[in-house]
Design an enzyme around this catalytic site. Structure first.
Site, PDB file in Angstrom:
ATOM      1  N   MET A   1      32.680   8.558  48.649  1.00 53.52           N
ATOM      2  CA  MET A   1      34.230   8.998  49.343  1.00 53.52           C
ATOM      3  C   MET A   1      35.141   8.357  48.446  1.00 53.52           C
ATOM      4  O   MET A   1      35.969   9.103  48.081  1.00 53.52           O
ATOM      5  CB  MET A   1      34.200   8.560  50.953  1.00 53.52           C
TER       6      MET A   1
ATOM      7  N   LYS B   1      52.744  27.521  43.497  1.00 53.71           N
ATOM      8  CA  LYS B   1      52.517  27.348  44.614  1.00 53.71           C
ATOM      9  C   LYS B   1      51.422  26.224  44.778  1.00 53.71           C
ATOM     10  O   LYS B   1      50.895  25.680  43.652  1.00 53.71           O
ATOM     11  CB  LYS B   1      51.457  28.413  45.483  1.00 53.71           C
TER      12      LYS B   1
ATOM     13  N   TYR C   1      23.922   6.559  46.962  1.00 54.93           N
ATOM     14  CA  TYR C   1      23.119   6.831  48.020  1.00 54.93           C
ATOM     15  C   TYR C   1      22.122   7.795  47.972  1.00 54.93           C
ATOM     16  O   TYR C   1      21.816   8.526  47.069  1.00 54.93           O
ATOM     17  CB  TYR C   1      24.337   7.847  49.064  1.00 54.93           C
TER      18      TYR C   1
ATOM     19  N   ARG D   1      42.675  41.659  50.357  1.00 53.15           N
ATOM     20  CA  ARG D   1      43.184  40.536  50.863  1.00 53.15           C
ATOM     21  C   ARG D   1      44.707  40.946  51.521  1.00 53.15           C
ATOM     22  O   ARG D   1      44.661  41.510  52.647  1.00 53.15           O
ATOM     23  CB  ARG D   1      43.115  39.481  49.883  1.00 53.15           C
TER      24      ARG D   1
END
Length: 389
Positions: A328, A50, A269, A147
């Site tokens: 990013m 998956k 940053y 779940r």
């Protein structure tokens, strides 16, 4: 007349010049599956592919695992099953999310096995079989995870219900362990005892309880079919245990620029990373848009302020820490300790792989290897290594 650029390069050339690249060792993947099949003992080992085979590529990984001997596969969605089918032509492909109205044609056309997990899905599936004819399915029973899955009591009632439809004939009953990565957890034993009730109630039908971590817990957890996932891809399945699996993936980012910076200057940053010495910084073409999470930053985030170490890369025999905040598309590494002649712009820094275990990267991010692997972005150029033998 100006010459035009020739953009007709080969796949190998594309990999060589890619800003980001991912190398997948298919021989290691196959070896890991064979290892987990051996550890499964008398049980048969499936392969969980998956999430695009945990970020590695469902087509290539699926074909490799099928060639290695896997004949049962687990995917999360019907679309994943349809993608896998050409690469595992005679395998049973189980769809863990089951089936919903509108997916019937895909399930039947690609011969997928939906894993029914609720009363609503069961009612719909029984109606579908009444209209279309018999088709294999599996039944998911919740043994304490809370779940997916039918409640234990409902499943046991269903096993003895003489009024159930004649088409109710699952090929597999399964459940999932919540705490197998912590073998000492009492919940493992509690779920095992509950699932033993399920397996006995559905006598004659194959049963499956264990994914990667459960396989390591021994034969009583294996039942008929095991479901190795993260271990196939080289990740840690069990906490506080040496990882016996071969690394499968190596992620690398190209260095765009190397720059000198003075003591006392700040990096990235927020200016949260202050250089304590004259430094050299390598700016690499990877960021949180590529799954290299902001929580891997060298400073300016809660994990670093709490005293947990940041991430590091590897280049030419040297570990190089992340400096400042991951952005990013770019991450800055401190390469001051790498000899100047041993590094240059255009080289690649290993983000994780044989020299930087993916689970160490995950711990620096405050997460698990699963998330690092499945979070890889779309900008990685992939290369698959195949054993020549």
């Amino acid at each position: 007349m100006t010459d035009e650029f020739d953009d007709s390069f080969s796949e190998t050339d594309a990999f060589d010049i890619a800003p980001l690249r991912l190398t997948v060792d298919l021989a290691a993947l196959a070896d890991n599956w064979r290892d987990m099949a051996r550890r499964s003992g008398k049980a048969r080992a499936s392969a969980v592919v998956k999430a695009d085979a945990y970020g590695m590529g469902i087509e290539d990984c699926g074909a490799t695992l099928y060639h290695a001997g896997a004949r049962d596969f687990f995917v999360a969605t019907v679309a994943e099953g349809a993608t896998l089918r050409p690469h595992a032509p005679e395998a049973r492909i189980f769809v863990l999310s089951g089936i919903w109205p509108g997916q019937e044609s895909q399930v039947f056309n690609h011969d997928l096995v939906p894993v029914i997990a609720s009363e609503e899905q069961l009612s719909f599936w029984m109606a579908t079989l009444a209209e279309r004819g018999d088709h294999p399915f599996a039944l998911h029973v919740d043994t304490g995870f809370n779940r997916l899955g039918l409640p234990l009591e409902d499943a046991l009632f269903l096993a003895d219900d003489t009024t159930r439809p004649a088409s109710f004939d699952p090929v597999l009953v399964l459940s999932h362990l919540a705490c197998a990565d912590t073998p000492s957890s009492p919940m493992n034993r509690a779920q095992l005892e509950s699932f033993r009730q399920v397996s006995a109630a559905f006598e004659g039908i194959e049963s499956s309880l264990s994914a990667s971590a459960g396989i390591f817990m021994g034969p009583e957890y294996h039942f008929d079919l095991t479901r190795p996932g993260i271990a196939l891809y080289g990740g840690e399945a069990v906490n506080d245990m040496a990882n016996p699996m071969r690394p499968v993936a190596k992620a690398e980012a190209r260095i765009i620029q190397i720059r000198d910076a003075a003591e006392g200057q700040t990096v990235s940053y927020g200016g949260t990373f202050i250089l304590k010495r004259p430094s050299r910084l390598a700016i690499a073409s990877v960021g949180y848009a590529d799954g290299y999470q902001r929580s891997l930053s060298g400073s300016g985030i809660p994990l670093r302020e709490m005293g947990y170490g940041g991430a590091y890369g590897f280049i030419n025999g040297y570990e190089v820490p992340v400096a400042g905040r991951v952005t990013m598309d770019l991450t800055i590494f401190d390469v001051t300790d790498v000899p100047p002649k041993a590094i240059r712009a255009g080289d690649y820094i290993e983000l994780f792989g044989p020299n930087v275990p993916v689970d160490e990267v995950a711990r620096a991010a405050g997460t698990i290897g699963y998330e690092i692997l499945t979070g890889l972005g779309l900008r990685y150029e992939r290369q698959y290594l195949i054993d020549d033998e």
